[in-house]
Design an enzyme around this catalytic site. Sequence first.
Site, PDB file in Angstrom:
ATOM      1  N   LYS A 286      12.722   3.253 -15.884  1.00 30.74           N
ATOM      2  CA  LYS A 286      14.181   3.139 -15.782  1.00 30.74           C
ATOM      3  C   LYS A 286      14.620   2.482 -14.484  1.00 30.74           C
ATOM      4  O   LYS A 286      15.565   1.704 -14.466  1.00 30.74           O
ATOM      5  CB  LYS A 286      14.819   4.518 -15.904  1.00 30.74           C
ATOM      6  CG  LYS A 286      14.677   5.159 -17.267  1.00 30.74           C
ATOM      7  CD  LYS A 286      15.419   6.491 -17.318  1.00 30.74           C
ATOM      8  CE  LYS A 286      15.321   7.124 -18.682  1.00 30.74           C
ATOM      9  NZ  LYS A 286      16.031   8.433 -18.744  1.00 30.74           N
ATOM     10  N   GLY A 287      13.991   2.833 -13.386  1.00 31.71           N
ATOM     11  CA  GLY A 287      14.350   2.253 -12.100  1.00 31.71           C
ATOM     12  C   GLY A 287      15.744   2.625 -11.629  1.00 31.71           C
ATOM     13  O   GLY A 287      16.343   1.908 -10.829  1.00 31.71           O
TER      14      GLY A 287
ATOM     15  N   SER B 248       9.424   9.771 -11.204  1.00 31.07           N
ATOM     16  CA  SER B 248       8.755   8.490 -11.427  1.00 31.07           C
ATOM     17  C   SER B 248       7.243   8.625 -11.371  1.00 31.07           C
ATOM     18  O   SER B 248       6.515   8.060 -12.202  1.00 31.07           O
ATOM     19  CB  SER B 248       9.237   7.476 -10.379  1.00 31.07           C
ATOM     20  OG  SER B 248       8.601   6.229 -10.560  1.00 31.07           O
TER      21      SER B 248
ATOM     22  N   ARG C 151      12.224   6.388  -1.061  1.00 30.59           N
ATOM     23  CA  ARG C 151      13.070   6.718  -2.209  1.00 30.59           C
ATOM     24  C   ARG C 151      13.302   8.225  -2.186  1.00 30.59           C
ATOM     25  O   ARG C 151      12.453   8.983  -1.719  1.00 30.59           O
ATOM     26  CB  ARG C 151      12.382   6.314  -3.516  1.00 30.59           C
ATOM     27  CG  ARG C 151      13.258   6.431  -4.752  1.00 30.59           C
ATOM     28  CD  ARG C 151      12.506   5.980  -5.991  1.00 30.59           C
ATOM     29  NE  ARG C 151      13.382   5.962  -7.167  1.00 30.59           N
ATOM     30  CZ  ARG C 151      12.977   5.645  -8.392  1.00 30.59           C
ATOM     31  NH1 ARG C 151      11.707   5.309  -8.605  1.00 30.59           N
ATOM     32  NH2 ARG C 151      13.830   5.654  -9.409  1.00 30.59           N
TER      33      ARG C 151
ATOM     34  N   TYR D 128      15.252   2.667  -1.190  1.00 32.90           N
ATOM     35  CA  TYR D 128      15.310   2.173  -2.559  1.00 32.90           C
ATOM     36  C   TYR D 128      16.751   2.178  -3.065  1.00 32.90           C
ATOM     37  O   TYR D 128      17.205   1.244  -3.736  1.00 32.90           O
ATOM     38  CB  TYR D 128      14.437   3.053  -3.451  1.00 32.90           C
ATOM     39  CG  TYR D 128      14.421   2.667  -4.908  1.00 32.90           C
ATOM     40  CD1 TYR D 128      13.571   1.670  -5.372  1.00 32.90           C
ATOM     41  CD2 TYR D 128      15.246   3.306  -5.830  1.00 32.90           C
ATOM     42  CE1 TYR D 128      13.550   1.310  -6.705  1.00 32.90           C
ATOM     43  CE2 TYR D 128      15.237   2.963  -7.165  1.00 32.90           C
ATOM     44  CZ  TYR D 128      14.382   1.959  -7.604  1.00 32.90           C
ATOM     45  OH  TYR D 128      14.371   1.614  -8.928  1.00 32.90           O
TER      46      TYR D 128
ATOM     47  N   MET E  79      11.638  -8.433 -13.703  1.00 32.66           N
ATOM     48  CA  MET E  79      10.288  -7.943 -13.431  1.00 32.66           C
ATOM     49  C   MET E  79       9.614  -7.416 -14.692  1.00 32.66           C
ATOM     50  O   MET E  79       8.399  -7.542 -14.851  1.00 32.66           O
ATOM     51  CB  MET E  79      10.321  -6.866 -12.351  1.00 32.66           C
ATOM     52  CG  MET E  79      10.671  -7.406 -10.977  1.00 32.66           C
ATOM     53  SD  MET E  79      10.399  -6.213  -9.645  1.00 32.66           S
ATOM     54  CE  MET E  79      11.631  -4.970 -10.037  1.00 32.66           C
TER      55      MET E  79
ATOM     56  N   THR F 268       0.828  -1.191   0.000  1.00 32.67           N
ATOM     57  CA  THR F 268       0.000   0.000   0.000  1.00 32.67           C
ATOM     58  C   THR F 268       0.869   1.250   0.000  1.00 32.67           C
ATOM     59  O   THR F 268       2.058   1.193   0.300  1.00 32.67           O
ATOM     60  CB  THR F 268      -0.913   0.011   1.245  1.00 32.67           C
ATOM     61  OG1 THR F 268      -1.735   1.181   1.217  1.00 32.67           O
ATOM     62  CG2 THR F 268      -0.105   0.015   2.523  1.00 32.67           C
ATOM     63  N   HIS F 269       0.252   2.384  -0.346  1.00 32.58           N
ATOM     64  CA  HIS F 269       0.911   3.683  -0.271  1.00 32.58           C
ATOM     65  C   HIS F 269       0.306   4.538   0.835  1.00 32.58           C
ATOM     66  O   HIS F 269       0.532   5.749   0.876  1.00 32.58           O
ATOM     67  CB  HIS F 269       0.780   4.429  -1.599  1.00 32.58           C
ATOM     68  CG  HIS F 269       1.468   3.757  -2.747  1.00 32.58           C
ATOM     69  ND1 HIS F 269       2.821   3.560  -2.776  1.00 32.58           N
ATOM     70  CD2 HIS F 269       0.982   3.243  -3.905  1.00 32.58           C
ATOM     71  CE1 HIS F 269       3.150   2.951  -3.914  1.00 32.58           C
ATOM     72  NE2 HIS F 269       2.058   2.750  -4.602  1.00 32.58           N
TER      73      HIS F 269
END
Length: 243
Positions: free
Chosen positions: A208-209, A88, A80, A143, A182, A55-56
């Site tokens: 991009k991650g 993002s 992050r 992250y 992924m 969840t966020h």
Amino acid sequence: MYDDLNWKLPETGKAARLCHVYEKTDEFVSGIYGQQVQETKKSLQNIPSPRLVFTHLPVQHFHSEWKNGKRKCKIICIDRNPKDVCVSMYYFARALEWTRMDLTWDEWVPAFVEGKVWFGPWIDHVNGWHKYGVEDNVLHVAYEEMKQDLKSVLRKISEFLGRPLTEAKLDQVAKKGSLGEMRGNKADTRLAVTGEGSLKKDGQFFRKGKVGDWKSHFTVAQNEYFDRYITTEAEKRGLNIHY
């Protein structure tokens, strides 16, 4: 050792479930998002323990029993750096069919800083969860740490969960957690973005991650503005940002 990672949920066959859980859903959550919340609440009742959800939610909307001290669940809180989050989130919002997000980048940056985006303001969201630690069954992970040494972070998580893994199993999970793996696993995107037409035809769930992609988006003026209102405030609150 817990080598069996096949923690499948009988109802869906998926290893985790998107979880927007509000206790008083009907009072203030409406539209498509409200429907997701209500459906999640119903299905969670049918999933046997141990349940794995993500969840966020900001901490103020987390379940009242947990906030009142009944902390049976374990929470892994992933942070992050806010500049990469801003970038993002901008692309992700534009990739979703139902958001109809048409802000330009120049309009998005101040909206993010002012907290006029989902789950904002960022500083309040992150600071709210950082008031809790391992003694509260909350593990904080960055992250950027995962990008630097995913296996070490996985080891820390497995120990936190009380499910220590062999080195071979850690290697296996680290491989499956790579961006390339992924991207090729379509089940992961269906897991996180539910429903037909959730992503536009040209939308990307995994982009991009990378760490530091903000440097190719922020102007000097935007970077200074961002630092003035977010980075400086984060430092005042004791938050460690990995730019």
